[in-house]
Design an enzyme around this catalytic site. Structure first.
Site, PDB file in Angstrom:
ATOM      1  N   LYS A   1      10.824  -8.917  -2.073  1.00  0.00           N
ATOM      2  CA  LYS A   1       9.449  -8.434  -2.238  1.00  0.00           C
ATOM      3  C   LYS A   1       9.423  -7.330  -3.281  1.00  0.00           C
ATOM      4  O   LYS A   1      10.280  -6.445  -3.268  1.00  0.00           O
ATOM      5  CB  LYS A   1       8.972  -7.870  -0.876  1.00  0.00           C
ATOM      6  CG  LYS A   1       7.539  -7.378  -0.862  1.00  0.00           C
ATOM      7  CD  LYS A   1       6.572  -8.464  -0.427  1.00  0.00           C
ATOM      8  CE  LYS A   1       5.118  -8.065  -0.588  1.00  0.00           C
ATOM      9  NZ  LYS A   1       4.642  -8.253  -1.981  1.00  0.00           N
TER      10      LYS A   1
ATOM     11  N   LYS B   1      13.887   0.439  -0.156  1.00  0.00           N
ATOM     12  CA  LYS B   1      12.570   0.870   0.349  1.00  0.00           C
ATOM     13  C   LYS B   1      12.126   0.037   1.557  1.00  0.00           C
ATOM     14  O   LYS B   1      11.629   0.574   2.548  1.00  0.00           O
ATOM     15  CB  LYS B   1      11.550   0.726  -0.781  1.00  0.00           C
ATOM     16  CG  LYS B   1      10.220   1.367  -0.529  1.00  0.00           C
ATOM     17  CD  LYS B   1       9.239   1.051  -1.668  1.00  0.00           C
ATOM     18  CE  LYS B   1       9.736   1.505  -3.021  1.00  0.00           C
ATOM     19  NZ  LYS B   1       8.729   1.258  -4.092  1.00  0.00           N
TER      20      LYS B   1
ATOM     21  N   LYS C   1      11.763  -7.665  -7.968  1.00  0.00           N
ATOM     22  CA  LYS C   1      10.858  -7.055  -8.948  1.00  0.00           C
ATOM     23  C   LYS C   1      10.733  -7.981 -10.136  1.00  0.00           C
ATOM     24  O   LYS C   1      11.627  -8.807 -10.385  1.00  0.00           O
ATOM     25  CB  LYS C   1      11.416  -5.707  -9.417  1.00  0.00           C
ATOM     26  CG  LYS C   1      10.350  -4.760  -9.948  1.00  0.00           C
ATOM     27  CD  LYS C   1       9.693  -3.950  -8.846  1.00  0.00           C
ATOM     28  CE  LYS C   1       8.633  -3.025  -9.371  1.00  0.00           C
ATOM     29  NZ  LYS C   1       8.241  -2.040  -8.344  1.00  0.00           N
TER      30      LYS C   1
ATOM     31  N   THR D   1      -0.437   3.005  -1.716  1.00  0.00           N
ATOM     32  CA  THR D   1       0.746   3.750  -2.189  1.00  0.00           C
ATOM     33  C   THR D   1       0.487   5.247  -2.022  1.00  0.00           C
ATOM     34  O   THR D   1       1.312   5.985  -1.462  1.00  0.00           O
ATOM     35  CB  THR D   1       1.036   3.399  -3.665  1.00  0.00           C
ATOM     36  OG1 THR D   1       1.139   1.979  -3.773  1.00  0.00           O
ATOM     37  CG2 THR D   1       2.303   4.056  -4.154  1.00  0.00           C
TER      38      THR D   1
ATOM     39  N   ASN E   1      -3.179   3.839 -10.679  1.00  0.00           N
ATOM     40  CA  ASN E   1      -3.476   3.523  -9.272  1.00  0.00           C
ATOM     41  C   ASN E   1      -2.952   4.617  -8.341  1.00  0.00           C
ATOM     42  O   ASN E   1      -3.711   5.208  -7.566  1.00  0.00           O
ATOM     43  CB  ASN E   1      -2.858   2.153  -8.936  1.00  0.00           C
ATOM     44  CG  ASN E   1      -2.955   1.833  -7.456  1.00  0.00           C
ATOM     45  OD1 ASN E   1      -2.202   2.355  -6.643  1.00  0.00           O
ATOM     46  ND2 ASN E   1      -3.904   0.998  -7.082  1.00  0.00           N
TER      47      ASN E   1
ATOM     48  N   SER F   1       1.194  -4.262   1.632  1.00  0.00           N
ATOM     49  CA  SER F   1       1.450  -5.628   1.138  1.00  0.00           C
ATOM     50  C   SER F   1       1.985  -6.491   2.272  1.00  0.00           C
ATOM     51  O   SER F   1       1.616  -7.669   2.402  1.00  0.00           O
ATOM     52  CB  SER F   1       2.477  -5.605   0.003  1.00  0.00           C
ATOM     53  OG  SER F   1       1.851  -5.372  -1.229  1.00  0.00           O
TER      54      SER F   1
HETATM   55  N1  LIG Z   1       0.926   0.153  -7.606  1.00  0.00           N
HETATM   56  C1  LIG Z   1       1.720   0.163  -6.541  1.00  0.00           C
HETATM   57  O1  LIG Z   1       1.425  -0.456  -5.524  1.00  0.00           O
HETATM   58  C2  LIG Z   1       2.978   0.953  -6.555  1.00  0.00           C
HETATM   59  C3  LIG Z   1       3.374   1.688  -7.654  1.00  0.00           C
HETATM   60  N2  LIG Z   1       4.515   2.439  -7.585  1.00  0.00           N
HETATM   61  C4  LIG Z   1       4.983   3.188  -8.741  1.00  0.00           C
HETATM   62  O2  LIG Z   1       4.035   4.183  -9.093  1.00  0.00           O
HETATM   63  C5  LIG Z   1       4.132   4.452 -10.489  1.00  0.00           C
HETATM   64  C6  LIG Z   1       2.766   4.291 -11.112  1.00  0.00           C
HETATM   65  O3  LIG Z   1       2.322   2.965 -10.842  1.00  0.00           O
HETATM   66  P1  LIG Z   1       0.783   2.584 -10.829  1.00  0.00           P
HETATM   67  O4  LIG Z   1      -0.039   3.773 -10.509  1.00  0.00           O
HETATM   68  O5  LIG Z   1       0.657   1.362 -10.031  1.00  0.00           O
HETATM   69  O6  LIG Z   1       0.594   2.168 -12.359  1.00  0.00           O
HETATM   70  P2  LIG Z   1      -0.729   2.164 -13.239  1.00  0.00           P
HETATM   71  O7  LIG Z   1      -0.469   1.186 -14.306  1.00  0.00           O
HETATM   72  O8  LIG Z   1      -1.925   2.002 -12.405  1.00  0.00           O
HETATM   73  O9  LIG Z   1      -0.729   3.645 -13.843  1.00  0.00           O
HETATM   74  C7  LIG Z   1       0.309   4.191 -14.566  1.00  0.00           C
HETATM   75  C8  LIG Z   1      -0.173   5.526 -15.096  1.00  0.00           C
HETATM   76  O10 LIG Z   1       0.917   6.226 -15.654  1.00  0.00           O
HETATM   77  C9  LIG Z   1       0.506   6.775 -16.897  1.00  0.00           C
HETATM   78  N3  LIG Z   1       1.694   6.987 -17.721  1.00  0.00           N
HETATM   79  C10 LIG Z   1       2.540   6.086 -18.226  1.00  0.00           C
HETATM   80  N4  LIG Z   1       3.512   6.702 -18.920  1.00  0.00           N
HETATM   81  C11 LIG Z   1       3.263   8.026 -18.829  1.00  0.00           C
HETATM   82  C12 LIG Z   1       3.886   9.193 -19.310  1.00  0.00           C
HETATM   83  N5  LIG Z   1       4.998   9.098 -20.053  1.00  0.00           N
HETATM   84  N6  LIG Z   1       3.355  10.409 -18.994  1.00  0.00           N
HETATM   85  C13 LIG Z   1       2.246  10.498 -18.235  1.00  0.00           C
HETATM   86  N7  LIG Z   1       1.610   9.436 -17.759  1.00  0.00           N
HETATM   87  C14 LIG Z   1       2.102   8.227 -18.057  1.00  0.00           C
HETATM   88  C15 LIG Z   1      -0.463   5.784 -17.460  1.00  0.00           C
HETATM   89  O11 LIG Z   1      -1.317   6.377 -18.438  1.00  0.00           O
HETATM   90  C16 LIG Z   1      -1.225   5.416 -16.195  1.00  0.00           C
HETATM   91  O12 LIG Z   1      -2.219   6.389 -15.960  1.00  0.00           O
HETATM   92  C17 LIG Z   1       5.203   3.493 -11.031  1.00  0.00           C
HETATM   93  O13 LIG Z   1       6.452   4.127 -11.010  1.00  0.00           O
HETATM   94  C18 LIG Z   1       5.180   2.369  -9.990  1.00  0.00           C
HETATM   95  O14 LIG Z   1       6.383   1.634  -9.998  1.00  0.00           O
HETATM   96  C19 LIG Z   1       5.257   2.527  -6.447  1.00  0.00           C
HETATM   97  C20 LIG Z   1       4.891   1.851  -5.331  1.00  0.00           C
HETATM   98  C21 LIG Z   1       3.772   0.927  -5.311  1.00  0.00           C
HETATM   99  O1  LIG Z   2       3.556  -4.155  -2.739  1.00  0.00           O
HETATM  100  C1  LIG Z   2       4.652  -4.607  -2.993  1.00  0.00           C
HETATM  101  O2  LIG Z   2       5.079  -5.641  -2.525  1.00  0.00           O
HETATM  102  C2  LIG Z   2       5.611  -3.890  -3.914  1.00  0.00           C
HETATM  103  C3  LIG Z   2       5.096  -2.660  -4.564  1.00  0.00           C
HETATM  104  C4  LIG Z   2       6.123  -2.146  -5.525  1.00  0.00           C
HETATM  105  O3  LIG Z   2       6.415  -2.795  -6.513  1.00  0.00           O
HETATM  106  C5  LIG Z   2       6.831  -0.918  -5.246  1.00  0.00           C
HETATM  107  O4  LIG Z   2       6.790  -0.421  -4.114  1.00  0.00           O
HETATM  108  O5  LIG Z   2       7.471  -0.381  -6.169  1.00  0.00           O
END
Ligand SMILES: NC(=O)C1=CN([C@@H]2O[C@H](COP(=O)(O)OP(=O)(O)OC[C@H]3O[C@@H](n4cnc5c(N)ncnc54)[C@H](O)[C@@H]3O)[C@@H](O)[C@H]2O)C=CC1
Ligand SMILES: O=C(O)CCC(=O)C(=O)O
Length: 421
Positions: free
Chosen positions: A69, A93, A105, A189, A219, A350
């Site tokens: 997953k 995790k 992934k 998250t 997000n 999820s």
């Molecule tokens: N979406 C999810 O369900 C989950 C996300 N994560 C992790 O959370 C982190 C963020 O993911 P999301 O919020 O989903 O992605 P997203 O695509 O919604 O947002 C990413 C954000 O990071 C910013 N960003 C990228 N590079 C940057 C930098 N160098 N400095 C400052 N800001 C920067 C972008 O502008 C954007 O605002 C990642 O590491 C992801 O793997 C972890 C668990 C679950």
């Molecule tokens: O919701 C999921 O299955 C995985 C989310 C994810 O990619 C993460 O936790 O880094």
């Protein structure tokens, strides 16, 4: 000597945890390598009629505890090694929160901002066509990650169902509600991290009105800012790829979220009501009670860790702190609530979505929140207590907690054959 890879660096944390447990060396041998990593070149038709191709990967790191997953990332810099490391973290995790999953992934090397909506749809469908034999509701279940979202997950689930000739919503999570998505997955998250922080509030000596800094405003970043602001914290600084902003009186989070929805950067708020633009490294040095990395890996490193002025780090991003920076921050007494625990709310909801899809019976948002809260609090407290008892960082305790569960499952499987790519 071969240079240490990203996965090698991540594995150091597992090896350290193993020293606190009496486990068979076979367990570490099994967890040191991805089970399989498949790559494909996705060829799509662009809106102007030309063809363009994109490298894509899916890694199923370990499936001892259940189907693999993990999310799919669309990013211009994504590599096979990054996908494997992220899949390794997913394995840990899912064990941290005791979900019946292994870790996986995926990634596509693309800047989605350079594609139109219909090009992104074709790319998403091409991903599923390429990896249809790898993914599956009981095999490997993708979800959103950086620069992917519910709309993309909806296209992917739809493509898979079309290929299989039957409705199979449980193949992908994080879908739109109308296509079998779960209530509460959008902010899960951040909400999971927020429940964890709230539960440990006394131990962390956090008070309402405390200052919060958020790195990355997507997000995870937007929802944590919203939840913390609603709870009386002051979100004073945030960043995205456009830069960073600061307002010591507290930023207007709702206004910032509205700005992002219109495709703008947080820096577009600079100059209004005392908000100033700062550099992304200055952001880390802004004094705070809680710092939330919510962007990409390794953004906190030995070059900037010593400048950090916070008490607690809530890692919503995966792997935001390098090992060297971790050592600097631990020595400075900063408490780090690690990614494999702090951001596990996303995969937990999820899992709820997958269960609902399989049952064909859907829960209320209150039920989702309550179930998520219970898991984050229970696992978080066990890990916190282990860290205190053994006088180890919370990150090490989280790895020990997960490794115990993984070891039990690996040993129970016996001599299961496994193959590496
Ligand atoms: N979406 C999810 O369900 C989950 C996300 N994560 C992790 O959370 C982190 C963020 O993911 P999301 O919020 O989903 O992605 P997203 O695509 O919604 O947002 C990413 C954000 O990071 C910013 N960003 C990228 N590079 C940057 C930098 N160098 N400095 C400052 N800001 C920067 C972008 O502008 C954007 O605002 C990642 O590491 C992801 O793997 C972890 C668990 C679950
Ligand atoms: O919701 C999921 O299955 C995985 C989310 C994810 O990619 C993460 O936790 O880094």
């Amino acid at each position: 000597m071969m240079e240490e890879t990203m996965l090698d660096k991540a594995l150091v944390r597992l090896e350290e945890a193993a020293r606190h447990l009496n486990i068979d060396s076979d367990v570490l041998e099994k967890l040191k390598y991805p089970r399989e990593t498949i790559k494909a070149r996705l060829m799509i038709r662009m809106d102007d009629g030309s063809r363009k191709s994109f490298m894509a990967w899916r890694c199923r790191y370990d499936d001892t505890r259940g189907p693999t997953k993990g999310g799919i990332r669309f990013h211009p810099d994504v590599t096979a090694e990054e996908v494997e490391t992220l899949a390794f973290w997913m394995t840990i995790k899912c064990a941290v929160t005791n979900l019946p999953y292994g870790g996986g992934k995926g990634g596509v090397r693309v800047d989605p901002r350079s594609l139109s909506r219909s090009e992104i749809e074709r790319l998403s469908r091409a991903y599923v066509q390429a990896f249809a034999r790898v993914i599956g509701p009981d095999r490997d279940i993708p979800a959103p990650d950086v620069y992917t979202n519910a709309m993309i997950m909806g296209w992917m689930a739809d493509e898979y169902s079309t290929l299989m000739g039957e409705s199979m919503p449980a193949v992908v999570t994080g879908k739109p509600i109308a296509l079998g998505g779960s209530l509460g997955r959008n902010d899960a998250t951040a909400r999971g991290g927020y429940y964890l922080l709230n539960h440990l509030r006394d131990e962390l000596k956090l008070e309402k009105g405390g200052r919060v800094v958020v790195q990355g405003f997507g997000n995870a970043g937007q929802y944590i800012a919203e939840l913390m602001a609603q709870d009386g914290y002051r979100v004073v600084a945030v960043s995205d790829t456009g830069g960073a902003i600061l307002n010591d009186d507290g930023l207007n989070v709702a206004e910032l979220i509205a700005l992002k929805k219109n495709g703008k950067s947080v820096v577009d708020l600079a100059g209004q009501n005392g908000t100033i633009k700062i550099s992304t490294d200055e952001l880390l040095a802004v004094p705070s009670d809680v710092l939330v990395p919510a962007a990409m890996e390794d953004l906190i490193h030995k070059g900037n860790a010593a400048s950090i002025r916070t008490r607690v780090i809530l890692e919503l991003a995966n792997g935001p702190i390098t090992a060297e920076a971790d050592t600097i921050l631990n020595a400075a007494g900063v408490i780090i609530l690690p990614d494999i625990l702090a951001n596990a709310g996303g995969v937990t909801v999820s899992y709820f979505e997958w269960v609902q899809n399989k049952q064909g019976f859907y829960w209320t948002v209150e039920e989702i929140h309550e179930r998520l809260r219970r898991i984050m609090e229970a696992e978080g407290k066990l890990i916190w207590d282990l860290a205190k008892e053994q006088n180890i960082p919370v990150r090490t305790a989280a790895y020990v907690h997960a490794l115990g569960r993984l070891a039990e499952a690996i040993e129970a499987h016996g001599t299961q054959a496994f193959f590496t790519a």
